[in-house]
Design an enzyme around this catalytic site. Sequence first.
Site, PDB file in Angstrom:
ATOM      1  N   ASP A   1      19.847  31.664  68.164  1.00 58.49           N
ATOM      2  CA  ASP A   1      18.543  31.063  67.884  1.00 58.49           C
ATOM      3  C   ASP A   1      18.247  29.944  68.869  1.00 58.49           C
ATOM      4  O   ASP A   1      19.147  29.430  69.557  1.00 58.49           O
ATOM      5  CB  ASP A   1      18.556  30.526  66.443  1.00 58.49           C
ATOM      6  CG  ASP A   1      17.186  30.479  65.809  1.00 58.49           C
ATOM      7  OD1 ASP A   1      16.183  30.569  66.538  1.00 58.49           O
ATOM      8  OD2 ASP A   1      17.124  30.345  64.571  1.00 58.49           O
TER       9      ASP A   1
ATOM     10  N   ASP B   1       9.261  34.623  62.336  1.00 60.77           N
ATOM     11  CA  ASP B   1       9.693  34.019  61.069  1.00 60.77           C
ATOM     12  C   ASP B   1       8.757  34.397  59.938  1.00 60.77           C
ATOM     13  O   ASP B   1       9.012  34.060  58.782  1.00 60.77           O
ATOM     14  CB  ASP B   1       9.743  32.488  61.201  1.00 60.77           C
ATOM     15  CG  ASP B   1      11.070  32.013  61.776  1.00 60.77           C
ATOM     16  OD1 ASP B   1      11.962  32.854  61.982  1.00 60.77           O
ATOM     17  OD2 ASP B   1      11.205  30.795  62.025  1.00 60.77           O
TER      18      ASP B   1
HETATM   19  C1  GLA Z   1      14.796  29.713  62.690  1.00 61.45           C
HETATM   20  C2  GLA Z   1      14.973  31.212  62.605  1.00 61.45           C
HETATM   21  C3  GLA Z   1      15.173  31.615  61.156  1.00 61.45           C
HETATM   22  C4  GLA Z   1      16.376  30.917  60.603  1.00 61.45           C
HETATM   23  C5  GLA Z   1      16.215  29.412  60.769  1.00 61.45           C
HETATM   24  C6  GLA Z   1      17.480  28.667  60.403  1.00 61.45           C
HETATM   25  O1  GLA Z   1      13.617  29.308  62.088  1.00 61.45           O
HETATM   26  O2  GLA Z   1      13.891  31.856  63.178  1.00 61.45           O
HETATM   27  O3  GLA Z   1      15.320  33.010  61.057  1.00 61.45           O
HETATM   28  O4  GLA Z   1      17.531  31.357  61.269  1.00 61.45           O
HETATM   29  O5  GLA Z   1      15.906  29.063  62.112  1.00 61.45           O
HETATM   30  O6  GLA Z   1      17.338  27.308  60.578  1.00 61.45           O
END
Ligand code: GLA
Length: 715
Positions: free
Chosen positions: A473, A535
């Site tokens: 990420d 997301d």
């Molecule tokens: C980001 C990712 C999510 C999750 C969060 C965790 O927003 O896109 O899928 O992993 O971080 O903090």
Amino acid sequence: MLDDRVFHLRTQCSSMVVGIGPAGHVEQWWWGAPLDGTAEALGGLVPRWDEVPGLVLTHGHTSDSPLALNRQPLAWSSHGKGDFRQPGIGVVGQRVLDFTHHSHAVVEGVLPSGGLPVADAGPGTQTLDITTRDEVAGLEVTLRFTTFPASGVITRRTLVTNIGHEPIVLDRLASFVMDVPNLGFDVVTLDGWWLSEAHQTRTPLGQQVLTNASVTGASSAAHNPGLLVVESRADDQHGRCLGFNLVYSGSHATTVEGGQWGTVRVVGGPNPIDFAWRLAPGETTESPEAALTFSDQGLNGVRANYGHFVDHCIVPERWRQRPRPVVFNHWEGTYFDYDTDVLLAMAAQAAQLGAEVFVLDDGWFGQRNGPLAGLGDWSVNTDKLAGGLDALARGLAEHGLDLGLWVEPESVNVDSDLYRAHPDWAIAAPGRRPSEGRHQLLLDLTRPEVRDHLVGVLGDVLDSAPISFVKWDMNRLFSDASEPGFHHRYVLGLYEVLGRVFGPRPHLLLETCSSGGNRFDLGMLRFGPQVWASDCTDPFQRLRIQQGHSLFYPASTISAHVSASPNHQTGRVTSVDFRFGVAAPYVLGIELDPATLDPHDRARLAERVAWYRRHREGLQFGRHDHVAPALDGRQRLAVTTPEGVLVAEYGVSPRPGDANGLLQAPRGWPGMVEVEPVFGDKSPFVLPGAALVQGVPTTPLPDGHCHLSMLRPAG
Ligand code: GLA
């Protein structure tokens, strides 16, 4: 290559003809439908001008030659000699540049790059280098064209060598410059932001200069680097389309300039705002690779070409045509609030739903109990996870699940042991307090010691337990980078780290993520074959996001999860069938607390996932065609699988009178076709295959409902 002045690059669906002009400039004579390759046939493409019109500059004495760069269709151009369109290169302190042919060579396959990811060769791949020089400026520029015939893609790169005696600084270096005849175009871009990535924007191209660019330091959710120039009449199934994309994850810019002398210029590469590169005498640097495609089969033709290219030449070799597992991610089920017992209880139910990999998301390390602390400290928090990753992996294995792990290595919280030990490792501008995003700073990946640290610490974690999947990420945008060219060097540093971590561990399936789709690009896909596309898991929003991304990135790269209802981002209530139906044509996963599903929905989802697992190879790697919308409030997607064509229809805000709609497919069949509803108790029926293109009246599809039907030749 036909002779020393004409080069013909062929793919299964296109021809590109590049030639050397009268004064040695590299010209773009054709890019479109496949041509007969004889010298006679191609000779007619050479631009002919008899006289010099008003308000143009000739390249030399007007009486010697009517050559005016501003109206030549060029494959490379610079500034200062009469071409007033967007240039491909800039050198600090030298605003007059003029590159003419010096030499050329053809080799089989692809040529490697020093530090930037490039596509792998497919069958019949060849590379043509046309080297040009500006002796006055002391610069050599090589235009590198690579053909991927089976994919219908041609890539371009630009290499620059300082052949002079003084150091120079480039402040612009495009991957390609290309002039094409103006057929009356629209420009299609993917725009959006967090939770709303890849919304298609279609802009009519007049005589303006239209730029699709990111300045965030990443390829960005705001403006994806993929861009189409399409005939104004083009739709999903019809019309000529030119596709441009970059194998690059940093700030980018592609400019489309309409108008002068009947041509359209397209120039793309790293965004000059974030680019600077110093070249000592004798040194060479290189642009990112650009992937170009032509189709006369509408947007679906572009989808098919780029899909083939990504599936066969971009994603890491091990994952080419290898079905992706069903992932269960606990993030929307728990957020930061979990321990081993909570996770294993979920895992038991996730396994019953059909999941194969359990991804341990944010919160497993350091003092990471919320967004404020712990990023950077990649050691297991054993208060939460007693026995560490190994014990969790053993527990998961009892349910038949593999372990996947979330990491965000590029970031650091100020409240972390890493930051306390190395505050200077975070990106900061001298004399300024750095801006934060999600309470975090970014590590300076241009520094070798930072890269070495990440490679070491990540390697230790990934080797410490039987991990099969990694979610990488990156949750903030760039700021406080004061050195010119920092962003480009950061991207090079990131690619080095990814190569060093994942190169020796090819068994790891890498899913990249950047707050969802903030870094959904061909550069990241070269290291990890799938991306957490957004997301936002609301299926209505996802329909649009996935349709947008799929123009440039095939289904096998788009990670799509069935989440809870009401949806956590929008509050929308939807059925489990609709959520499944929207995720199923991509890389399906599950992200919810299974205990919140009622028994009926749980059984249904398990049944749906079992069906998906039987058909996933076709769904992930089959051709995806969107069927241009009829006015009946439904979206349609057809996936060509080995078992038949799966037609997915989604009810999206039909008007009351629209309830009866049309069953349509992108292509017809000669004989009768059997239509088998995939779920539910409706019986199969047959209809004339040729009728499907126009559409056959079918049963109502209310808002938020979907039908999946498998179509096969009858009998
Ligand atoms: C980001 C990712 C999510 C999750 C969060 C965790 O927003 O896109 O899928 O992993 O971080 O903090």
